[in-house]
Design a protein around this motif. Structure first.
Motif, short mmCIF file in Angstrom:
data_model
loop_
_atom_site.label_atom_id
_atom_site.label_comp_id
_atom_site.label_asym_id
_atom_site.label_seq_id
_atom_site.Cartn_x
_atom_site.Cartn_y
_atom_site.Cartn_z
N UNK A 1 23.34 43.57 -58.88
CA UNK A 1 23.28 42.62 -59.96
C UNK A 1 21.81 42.37 -60.28
N UNK A 2 21.49 42.15 -61.52
CA UNK A 2 20.14 41.81 -61.94
C UNK A 2 20.14 40.41 -62.54
N UNK A 3 19.27 39.55 -62.03
CA UNK A 3 19.08 38.20 -62.56
C UNK A 3 17.83 38.22 -63.42
N UNK A 4 17.95 37.84 -64.69
CA UNK A 4 16.82 37.85 -65.60
C UNK A 4 16.33 36.43 -65.84
N UNK A 5 15.02 36.22 -65.62
CA UNK A 5 14.37 34.93 -65.80
C UNK A 5 13.21 35.11 -66.77
N UNK A 6 12.63 34.02 -67.29
CA UNK A 6 11.52 34.17 -68.22
C UNK A 6 10.34 34.97 -67.67
N UNK A 7 10.06 34.90 -66.35
CA UNK A 7 8.90 35.57 -65.78
C UNK A 7 9.16 36.94 -65.20
N UNK A 9 12.45 39.79 -63.45
CA UNK A 9 13.83 40.02 -63.01
C UNK A 9 13.90 40.14 -61.50
N UNK A 10 15.06 39.78 -60.95
CA UNK A 10 15.36 40.00 -59.54
C UNK A 10 16.55 40.94 -59.45
N UNK A 11 16.44 41.92 -58.60
CA UNK A 11 17.55 42.81 -58.31
C UNK A 11 18.14 42.36 -56.98
N UNK A 12 19.43 42.06 -56.98
CA UNK A 12 20.09 41.60 -55.76
C UNK A 12 21.23 42.54 -55.42
N UNK A 13 21.56 42.61 -54.14
CA UNK A 13 22.57 43.56 -53.69
C UNK A 13 23.50 42.91 -52.68
N UNK A 14 24.77 43.25 -52.76
CA UNK A 14 25.77 42.75 -51.82
C UNK A 14 27.16 42.94 -52.39
N UNK A 15 28.14 42.65 -51.58
CA UNK A 15 29.54 42.80 -51.97
C UNK A 15 30.06 41.55 -52.66
N UNK A 16 30.92 41.73 -53.65
CA UNK A 16 31.65 40.63 -54.28
C UNK A 16 33.12 40.95 -54.12
N UNK A 42 9.24 39.34 -54.31
CA UNK A 42 10.29 38.42 -53.86
C UNK A 42 11.03 38.98 -52.64
N UNK A 43 11.33 38.09 -51.72
CA UNK A 43 12.13 38.40 -50.54
C UNK A 43 13.08 37.24 -50.30
N UNK A 44 14.16 37.48 -49.61
CA UNK A 44 15.08 36.40 -49.28
C UNK A 44 16.45 36.64 -49.87
N UNK A 45 17.04 35.58 -50.41
CA UNK A 45 18.40 35.70 -50.94
C UNK A 45 18.57 34.83 -52.17
#
Length: 63
Positions: A1-7, A9-16, A42-45
């Protein structure tokens, strides 16, 4: 999934898991896989919480 913010993007990974209950889950957490712009190191969750029952919009929290 990609989260788009004004500054950037974050790419996140995991099961849904949504096979037994149709639609998006009410909340979920994913690990940050990478980012761009202000989030390039970025690191973390990411934790997402549905803003209302049945809504397809989420509040995003970063850890």
């Amino acid at each position: 999934m990609t989260c788009t913010f004004p500054g950037g993007q974050l790419s996140v990974q995991g099961m849904v898991f949504g096979h037994l209950i149709p639609g998006p889950p009410s909340s979920f957490g994913k690990g940050i896989a990478g980012g761009t712009g202000e989030y390039d190191r970025a690191r973390g969750s990411v934790h997402a919480y549905m803003i209302a029952p049945g809504a397809r919009r989420f509040t995003i929290g970063l850890d």
